[in-house]
Every structure is written in structure tokens, then in C-alpha cells.
Motif scaffolding. Structure first.
Motif, PDB file in Angstrom:
ATOM      1  N   ILE A 200     -17.783   5.431  -7.486  1.00  0.00           N
ATOM      2  CA  ILE A 200     -16.676   4.615  -8.447  1.00  0.00           C
ATOM      3  C   ILE A 200     -17.250   3.704  -9.326  1.00  0.00           C
ATOM      4  CG2 ILE A 200     -14.698   3.396  -8.446  1.00  0.00           C
ATOM      5  CD1 ILE A 200     -14.310   3.946  -5.585  1.00  0.00           C
ATOM      6  N   ARG A 201     -17.281   3.970 -10.593  1.00  0.00           N
ATOM      7  CA  ARG A 201     -17.441   2.949 -11.543  1.00  0.00           C
ATOM      8  C   ARG A 201     -16.099   2.431 -12.543  1.00  0.00           C
ATOM      9  NH1 ARG A 201     -22.425   2.324 -14.127  1.00  0.00           N
ATOM     10  NH2 ARG A 201     -23.240   4.127 -13.432  1.00  0.00           N
ATOM     11  N   LEU A 202     -15.852   1.252 -12.338  1.00  0.00           N
ATOM     12  CA  LEU A 202     -14.590   0.558 -12.971  1.00  0.00           C
ATOM     13  C   LEU A 202     -14.954   0.388 -14.414  1.00  0.00           C
ATOM     14  CD1 LEU A 202     -14.020  -1.848  -9.986  1.00  0.00           C
ATOM     15  CD2 LEU A 202     -13.141   0.393 -10.188  1.00  0.00           C
ATOM     16  N   ALA A 203     -13.704   0.569 -15.236  1.00  0.00           N
ATOM     17  CA  ALA A 203     -13.401   0.150 -16.655  1.00  0.00           C
ATOM     18  C   ALA A 203     -12.356  -0.963 -16.874  1.00  0.00           C
ATOM     19  CB  ALA A 203     -13.477   1.402 -17.297  1.00  0.00           C
ATOM     20  N   ASN A 204     -12.391  -1.307 -17.928  1.00  0.00           N
ATOM     21  CA  ASN A 204     -11.190  -2.305 -18.373  1.00  0.00           C
ATOM     22  C   ASN A 204     -11.167  -2.120 -19.696  1.00  0.00           C
ATOM     23  OD1 ASN A 204      -9.417  -4.158 -17.928  1.00  0.00           O
ATOM     24  ND2 ASN A 204     -10.922  -5.834 -17.638  1.00  0.00           N
TER      25      ASN A 204
ATOM     26  N   GLY B 229     -26.816   8.531 -11.910  1.00  0.00           N
ATOM     27  CA  GLY B 229     -27.488   9.558 -11.501  1.00  0.00           C
ATOM     28  C   GLY B 229     -27.442   9.331 -10.078  1.00  0.00           C
ATOM     29  N   ASN B 230     -27.035   8.064  -9.343  1.00  0.00           N
ATOM     30  CA  ASN B 230     -26.940   7.849  -7.954  1.00  0.00           C
ATOM     31  C   ASN B 230     -25.708   8.735  -7.407  1.00  0.00           C
ATOM     32  OD1 ASN B 230     -29.245   6.360  -7.470  1.00  0.00           O
ATOM     33  ND2 ASN B 230     -28.158   4.673  -8.542  1.00  0.00           N
ATOM     34  N   ARG B 231     -24.663   8.670  -8.041  1.00  0.00           N
ATOM     35  CA  ARG B 231     -23.371   9.331  -7.417  1.00  0.00           C
ATOM     36  C   ARG B 231     -22.743  10.080  -8.650  1.00  0.00           C
ATOM     37  NH1 ARG B 231     -25.804   7.187  -3.913  1.00  0.00           N
ATOM     38  NH2 ARG B 231     -24.896   5.904  -2.088  1.00  0.00           N
ATOM     39  N   TRP B 232     -22.037  11.151  -8.301  1.00  0.00           N
ATOM     40  CA  TRP B 232     -21.003  11.610  -9.233  1.00  0.00           C
ATOM     41  C   TRP B 232     -20.021  10.917  -9.269  1.00  0.00           C
ATOM     42  CZ3 TRP B 232     -22.123  15.519 -12.179  1.00  0.00           C
ATOM     43  CH2 TRP B 232     -23.010  16.538 -11.793  1.00  0.00           C
ATOM     44  N   GLU B 233     -19.532  10.472 -10.684  1.00  0.00           N
ATOM     45  CA  GLU B 233     -18.491   9.346 -10.763  1.00  0.00           C
ATOM     46  C   GLU B 233     -16.975   9.803 -11.343  1.00  0.00           C
ATOM     47  OE1 GLU B 233     -20.410   6.294 -13.471  1.00  0.00           O
ATOM     48  OE2 GLU B 233     -22.407   6.765 -12.652  1.00  0.00           O
ATOM     49  N   TRP B 234     -16.202   9.541 -10.734  1.00  0.00           N
ATOM     50  CA  TRP B 234     -14.956   9.875 -10.780  1.00  0.00           C
ATOM     51  C   TRP B 234     -14.424   9.399 -12.213  1.00  0.00           C
ATOM     52  CZ3 TRP B 234     -12.502  13.796  -8.805  1.00  0.00           C
ATOM     53  CH2 TRP B 234     -12.597  14.291  -7.428  1.00  0.00           C
TER      54      TRP B 234
ATOM     55  N   ARG C 135     -18.574  12.651 -13.928  1.00  0.00           N
ATOM     56  CA  ARG C 135     -19.698  12.723 -14.821  1.00  0.00           C
ATOM     57  C   ARG C 135     -21.003  12.233 -13.962  1.00  0.00           C
ATOM     58  NH1 ARG C 135     -19.580  13.615 -20.101  1.00  0.00           N
ATOM     59  NH2 ARG C 135     -17.807  14.486 -20.828  1.00  0.00           N
ATOM     60  N   GLY C 136     -21.947  12.385 -14.480  1.00  0.00           N
ATOM     61  CA  GLY C 136     -23.424  12.014 -13.872  1.00  0.00           C
ATOM     62  C   GLY C 136     -24.011  13.009 -13.073  1.00  0.00           C
ATOM     63  N   ALA C 137     -24.521  12.607 -12.063  1.00  0.00           N
ATOM     64  CA  ALA C 137     -25.155  13.320 -10.843  1.00  0.00           C
ATOM     65  C   ALA C 137     -25.416  12.400  -9.557  1.00  0.00           C
ATOM     66  CB  ALA C 137     -26.550  13.855 -11.487  1.00  0.00           C
ATOM     67  N   SER C 138     -25.895  13.192  -8.648  1.00  0.00           N
ATOM     68  CA  SER C 138     -25.802  12.431  -7.551  1.00  0.00           C
ATOM     69  C   SER C 138     -27.308  12.677  -6.792  1.00  0.00           C
ATOM     70  CB  SER C 138     -25.046  12.917  -6.323  1.00  0.00           C
ATOM     71  OG  SER C 138     -25.607  13.833  -5.689  1.00  0.00           O
ATOM     72  N   LYS C 139     -27.822  11.868  -5.908  1.00  0.00           N
ATOM     73  CA  LYS C 139     -29.107  12.079  -5.057  1.00  0.00           C
ATOM     74  C   LYS C 139     -29.261  13.632  -4.842  1.00  0.00           C
ATOM     75  CE  LYS C 139     -31.023   8.149  -6.305  1.00  0.00           C
ATOM     76  NZ  LYS C 139     -31.360   7.243  -5.395  1.00  0.00           N
ATOM     77  N   ALA C 140     -28.081  14.115  -4.437  1.00  0.00           N
ATOM     78  CA  ALA C 140     -28.269  15.589  -3.841  1.00  0.00           C
ATOM     79  C   ALA C 140     -28.481  16.566  -5.066  1.00  0.00           C
ATOM     80  CB  ALA C 140     -26.819  15.907  -2.989  1.00  0.00           C
TER      81      ALA C 140
END
Length: 389
Positions: free
Chosen positions: A385-389, A317-322, A355-360
Motif C-alpha cells: 500500500i502506498r497512500l496518496a492525498n 520495487g519492494n511490493r506491487w502497489e495497488w 504498479r511497480g514490482a516486488s522482491k519476487a
């Protein structure tokens, strides 16, 4: 309060609250701030205010309120965004040329439509009216966030770096750590509750996921600075071919709003020019940059399905995540009849899902099934950015 409430008085109050919030976002603005259009993708505040009003007049009042008199017949053309079935519209690049109607006249338009909408909502039990009103309020919340992102882009081009508010929407630290493992299996994706959702979330279906790990934290400014210092923008091996072309053709060497002053990184924020805090969450990166950073770290971006399943155990919810997913229809997706059918379906090409949301993002406007989408070169949204593996 959520959107499943059916009492007429509650819907009237909800309508009033959402509409008032848009106007509250405009309170820090001077009259000169309402009209400029700094880019094709960044609409002026005046246009946002008028377009969200246009939605209620065009989609609801003209259809449900007998003998409704439009405020101004020319507004159907001026403030239509992309609804071809409604009629022609002003070219998007020309929205900033609308010095007339005046800002005062636009607010008179809003007030006129609001009176009619409250009257209609107070006297009608029509279920279709209720559904369209709720859609219109969610549409307005989307434009509340766009109002903020578009203002930021416009203000960033001003050499005195104007301040919009004390809240800059980006000064937050990442407190999570570690990696979450999701085991292989068949999972259900999509929305199927009685609460509101957009049509692109519908079509609950099953997907098979291989075992994967996903970071519990978002990438920070400090981590991205290392990418820059290690010539991340200069090494083609990290980039998709399309992204590498974008970098070279546009001379991209740093994230949007960043500038290097005497060896130190600064960034424009809605509270003015501030020093980049290495501990704060990275923001305003394109899909191209997110994917390149992931490659640099020998990781990848999660798919939207992986993100949705993992989200129940993540702090988001802090950032929109690509994500690494193209924006495509779910199984059994159907485009609705009429103008509202143009809301999502026709954009399901050449877009990537966030996905998610942002502070705005407006309050009560986020859910784990929400599918945001933009072209891969988009930077001006509050994306991370959130990483995956």
C-alpha cells in the motif's frame, strides 16, 4: 541485458538463462511439492513448468520450425491456460489432478523444446520469431513470480510451515519518509521506447492531473496492526460495499498468512513462520484492504497515472502497489491478431491495476509503465500500500 538486443547468439543465451532460472527456482522442491493445487488461483509447480514450455512449442515451434514433431499431442490441451483460439483447455481447478505426466516427463518435455528452440534461434533471422520469443521469455518471467506466490500459498496450508529458502521476499524495512507533491499539468502516460513492453502499456497518451501528494514510503506492518487494533475489519465505514461483503462472507479479520499467537502477530513466510516485524513493509493485502486502510487514514490510493508520473521520484520495487484505477485499455489499444491477442485485452474488466514490482519479480522484468492487474480480492501476490492525498 535488455530485450532490445538483436544478435542471434545473445537471444539464444538469453533464452537459456531465463529457462534455467525457472528450473533453479524448483531446486529446493521435493517431488511431492510439484503436483498439489491448493486453490483455483494457485497452479502447481509442475503445471507452470509445462505451460511455459507449451508456449514456445505452440506459439513458435509449430509455426516456424519445418517438420517439427510435437513432444506429446495431448499436452496442447493439458497445458493451455486460457487461449481459446488455440483450442480447449483443462479446467483451471483441475491442474492439481495431473499426477501424470510425471515430473520427470515434464522436464524431458522442457529439454526437448529447449533443444528445438535453440536450433531455431541459431538459424533464423525472422523478426516475428524474435518478437514472439521475447514475449515468451517475459511470459516465463511472469510465471517465475507466480511459481513463488503459488508455492507460498500451498506451503502456508501445511501445519508444519515448511521452509522454501532463506529469502522470504518480505523482510525489508521502509527507509523512505515524507510526501512528494506533483503539481497539476498535462502528462504523458505509456510506453514508447524500443525496449520490450506488453501491449497493454502501448498507446502513449496525455492525461491531465490535478495537484496531488503521494507518500514516499509504503505502509508498514506496524501501521496496519493499528488498523486491526482499531477494529478496521469490523467497521463498514472504511470499506467499499463490495469489499465489506467480501470481508463478511469470508470472515476476513487479518491479512493473508497472519495469525495471532498468544497476543503476538506471526506470519507465514517462505523461510517459515516468523514474527511480524512492525518496521517491515506490509504485504499480501487485497485492493479491498488497501482501500479500506487508506480510508481509515483519511487518505486514498493513487491512480495508476499519478503513480506513473510520481514513480520517477519514488523508491519502488519492494511490493506491487495497488492503485485506484480499473484495468482498462489505453487510447488506440488494439488486440493483436491470433492467440497472442488473448494475452491482455480480454481481461480488461473487473480488475484493478497494480504498479511497480516486488522482491519476487524476476530481474529485468520491471519498468515504470508496467501494468499488472488482479481482481480486487487478490491477496496472495506480494502486494502493498502506498497512500496518496
Amino acid at each position: 541485458m535488455n530485450f532490445i538486443e538483436t544478435k542471434k547468439s545473445t537471444l539464444v543465451d538469453f533464452y537459456t538463462n531465463i529457462r534455467s532460472h525457472t528450473e533453479n527456482l524448483c531446486k529446493p522442491l521435493s517431488i511431492e511439492d510439484y503436483t498439489p493445487q491448493s486453490a483455483v488461483f494457485a497452479s502447481p509447480p509442475k503445471w507452470h513448468i509445462a505451460h511455459t514450455t507449451w508456449f514456445f512449442e505452440e506459439m513458435i515451434l509449430k509455426k516456424f520450425l519445418p517438420n517439427y514433431d510435437v513432444f506429446n499431442s495431448e499436452y496442447s490441451f493439458l497445458f493451455n491456460s486460457y487461449y481459446n483460439s488455440v483450442g480447449e483447455q483443462l479446467e483451471r481447478k483441475n491442474r492439481g489432478l495431473l499426477t501424470r505426466p510425471s515430473v520427470q516427463k515434464i522436464f524431458e518435455y522442457r529439454a526437448y523444446v529447449d533443444v528445438a528452440m535453440r536450433k531455431l534461434l541459431s538459424t533464423s533471422n525472422n523478426e516475428k520469431l524474435r518478437e514472439l520469443t521475447i514475449l515468451g521469455l517475459n511470459h516465463e518471467q511472469q510465471h517465475q513470480e507466480l511459481l513463488i506466490t503459488d508455492l507460498k500459498y500451498t506451503f502456508s496450508l501445511n501445519p508444519i510451515y515448511p521452509k522454501y529458502s532463506h529469502n522470504n521476499f518480505i523482510s525489508d524495512e521502509e527507509t523512505s519518509s515524507g510526501w512528494l507533491t506533483i503539481t497539476e499539468g498535462i502528462y504523458e502516460i505509456g510506453h514508447n521506447t524500443n525496449e520490450f513492453c506488453f501491449d497493454n502499456e502501448l498507446g502513449k497518451h496525455r492525461v491531465f492531473l490535478e495537484t496531488f501528494t503521494i507518500s514516499e514510503r509504503l505502509v508498514t506492518n506496524g501501521e496496519f496492526i493499528k488498523f486491526i487494533e482499531n477494529d478496521g475489519y469490523k467497521k463498514s465505514k472504511y470499506w467499499h460495499d463490495d469489499g465489506w461483503t467480501w470481508v463478511q462472507e469470508n470472515n476476513i479479520t487479518k491479512p493473508l498468512y497472519w495469525k495471532n499467537i498468544n497476543g503476538d502477530w506471526y506470519q507465514y513466510s517462505l523461510s517459515g513462520l516468523i514474527k511480524v516485524n512492525p518496521n517491515h513493509i506490509m504485504t499480501h493485502v487485497s485492493y479491498y484492504e488497501a482501500a479500506a486502510f487508506a480510508q481509515y487514514k483519511n487518505k486514498r490510493l493513487p491512480t495508476e497515472f499519478e503513480w506513473e508520473i510520481a514513480s520517477k521520484q519514488l523508491n519502488w520495487g519492494n511490493r506491487w502497489e495497488w492503485t485506484n484505477s480499473a484495468y482498462l485499455p489505453y487510447p488506440n489499444f488494439k488486440i493483436a491478431e491470433g492467440a497472442v491477442g488473448e494475452y491482455n485485452g480480454k481481461f480488461m474488466i473487473n480488475q484493478m491495476v497494480l504498479r511497480g514490482a516486488s522482491k519476487a519479480t524476476a530481474q529485468n522484468h520491471s519498468r515504470y509503465t508496467y501494468r499488472n492487474f488482479f481482481s480486487p480480492n487478490t491477496q496472495w501476490q506480494f502486494s502493498g500500500i502506498r497512500l496518496a492525498n
